[in-house]
Scaffold this active site. Structure first.
Site, short mmCIF file in Angstrom:
data_model
loop_
_atom_site.label_atom_id
_atom_site.label_comp_id
_atom_site.label_asym_id
_atom_site.label_seq_id
_atom_site.Cartn_x
_atom_site.Cartn_y
_atom_site.Cartn_z
N SER A 119 36.90 -11.88 -32.92
CA SER A 119 37.31 -13.21 -32.44
C SER A 119 38.55 -13.13 -31.54
CB SER A 119 37.58 -14.12 -33.65
OG SER A 119 38.42 -13.47 -34.57
N CYS A 170 32.56 -10.51 -30.03
CA CYS A 170 31.14 -10.18 -30.20
C CYS A 170 30.33 -11.25 -29.46
CB CYS A 170 30.80 -10.21 -31.69
SG CYS A 170 31.12 -11.82 -32.43
N ASN A 224 36.90 -9.81 -40.25
CA ASN A 224 36.55 -8.50 -39.69
C ASN A 224 37.77 -7.79 -39.13
OD1 ASN A 224 36.37 -8.54 -36.51
ND2 ASN A 224 35.77 -10.55 -37.24
N HIS A 275 38.24 -17.47 -36.05
CA HIS A 275 39.49 -17.33 -36.80
C HIS A 275 40.54 -16.66 -35.93
CE1 HIS A 275 36.96 -17.79 -40.63
NE2 HIS A 275 37.64 -18.89 -40.42
N HIS A 284 30.13 -19.43 -37.76
CA HIS A 284 30.00 -19.03 -39.18
C HIS A 284 28.86 -19.77 -39.89
CE1 HIS A 284 34.41 -18.65 -38.20
NE2 HIS A 284 34.09 -17.42 -38.53
N CYS A 344 26.22 -7.41 -39.66
CA CYS A 344 25.81 -7.60 -38.27
C CYS A 344 26.12 -6.36 -37.43
CB CYS A 344 26.45 -8.86 -37.68
SG CYS A 344 28.16 -8.66 -37.20
N GLU A 391 31.58 -18.77 -44.08
CA GLU A 391 30.21 -18.22 -43.98
C GLU A 391 29.59 -18.11 -45.37
OE1 GLU A 391 29.69 -14.45 -41.86
OE2 GLU A 391 27.92 -14.05 -43.07
S1 SF4 Z 1 27.80 -12.46 -37.39
FE1 SF4 Z 1 29.89 -13.04 -36.83
S2 SF4 Z 1 30.85 -11.12 -36.20
FE2 SF4 Z 1 28.64 -10.75 -36.24
S3 SF4 Z 1 27.93 -11.15 -34.14
FE3 SF4 Z 1 27.74 -13.05 -35.25
S4 SF4 Z 1 29.66 -14.18 -34.91
FE4 SF4 Z 1 29.99 -12.04 -34.35
#
Ligand code: SF4
Length: 278
Positions: free
Chosen positions: A262, A12, A220, A39, A74, A190, A126
């Protein structure tokens, strides 16, 4: 073997940005990464090979830190941020803006005097970063964790990588068990997580077996695997190509491929090549 790729998968923007900051650091040996930058064990190895001092997530308070400290995507609490600044550490902050949004929603609830209910995984960094700045809060992992709380005002939000279905099920349970409370919900899932989940559903409608590529500790990635299975697909989660087994695919003609946020591009491509060659 025909391989169907999910329309959205892999890194992402939050993780890409964090990795790009790490790549540009000229003297990695002077930098402590405050936990796992992402991760994913492959990325972790690359960072340590370059000389970064990677601090174990479980012992972040005990480890000696270098003069520069890199905050991972995070995020961390304001409390910890102040502690690090008090020790004169220079912070390299790669907190994802979408994680910041969860912190802001939690602070808003706190300021409104609400009891904060966070849907997420209790030991995830997080989640720790969000709750460390709160006084009245609870984390629920499953709908069954929702209780009747003796609170008149509740503020509900989610860890950024929660699946929409799971968040909905938890929220329903909260509403059911607290019918007389004023419950406010802010959807803090997100966009990349939402897109990957939707793309996965489209992919599972065409494939009978799926491979999900990502770290075992990646929330995720695990959610993608669980969702595949709940949609009736046979699903295997692997960290890289070496974990694949030809036997899994016997009798199948079409395989779906997806990956967590990730997972590096190269790891996905190696798996895709292996599957295409079957
Ligand atoms: S919250 Fe985490 S999974 Fe979502 S865009 Fe940001 S880093 Fe990526």
């Amino acid at each position: 073997m025909r391989v169907i790729r999910a329309e959205f998968m892999g890194l992402c923007f939050g993780v890409r940005d964090a990795l790009s900051v790490a790549e540009q650091i000229a003297a990695p040996e002077q930098v402590s990464v405050f936990g796992e930058l992402v991760h994913n064990p492959i990325v972790q190895r690359q960072l340590t090979d370059r000389g970064f001092h990677v601090v174990d997530e479980e012992s972040r308070d005990q480890d000696a830190l270098q003069s520069r400290v890199m905050i991972t995507a995070h995020g961390i609490s304001e409390k910890r941020r102040s502690q690090l600044s008090a020790k004169a550490k220079e912070l390299i902050d790669t907190t994802c803006p979408l994680v910041r949004r969860v912190h802001e929603a939690a602070m808003q609830f706190r300021d409104e005097g609400r009891f904060v209910v966070l849907i997420g995984r209790r030991n995830h960094v997080e989640v720790q970063g969000i709750t460390e700045d709160l006084e009245r809060w609870v984390v629920i992992q499953e709908p069954d964790d929702a209780l009747h709380w003796a609170e008149t005002r509740l503020g509900v939000l989610c860890q950024s990588t929660t699946t929409p279905e799971h968040a909905r099920a938890c929220l329903d349970a909260i509403l059911q068990r607290n019918p007389n409370s004023d419950v406010r919900y802010v959807d803090t899932i997100c966009r990349p997580t939402r897109q990957r989940q939707m793309a996965l559903e489209a992919m599972c409608s065409q494939a009978d077996i799926c491979v999900v590529v990502g770290g075992k500790r990646s929330n995720n990635t695990r959610q993608l695997t669980d969702r595949c299975r709940s949609l009736g697909c046979v699903a295997y989660q692997v960290e890289d190509v070496s974990e694949l087994d030809r036997e899994w695919f016997r009798g199948f003609a079409c395989v779906g491929l997806t990956a967590g946020t990730s997972t590096p591009d190269i790891t996905i491509e190696e798996v895709a090549t292996w599957l295409s060659a079957l």
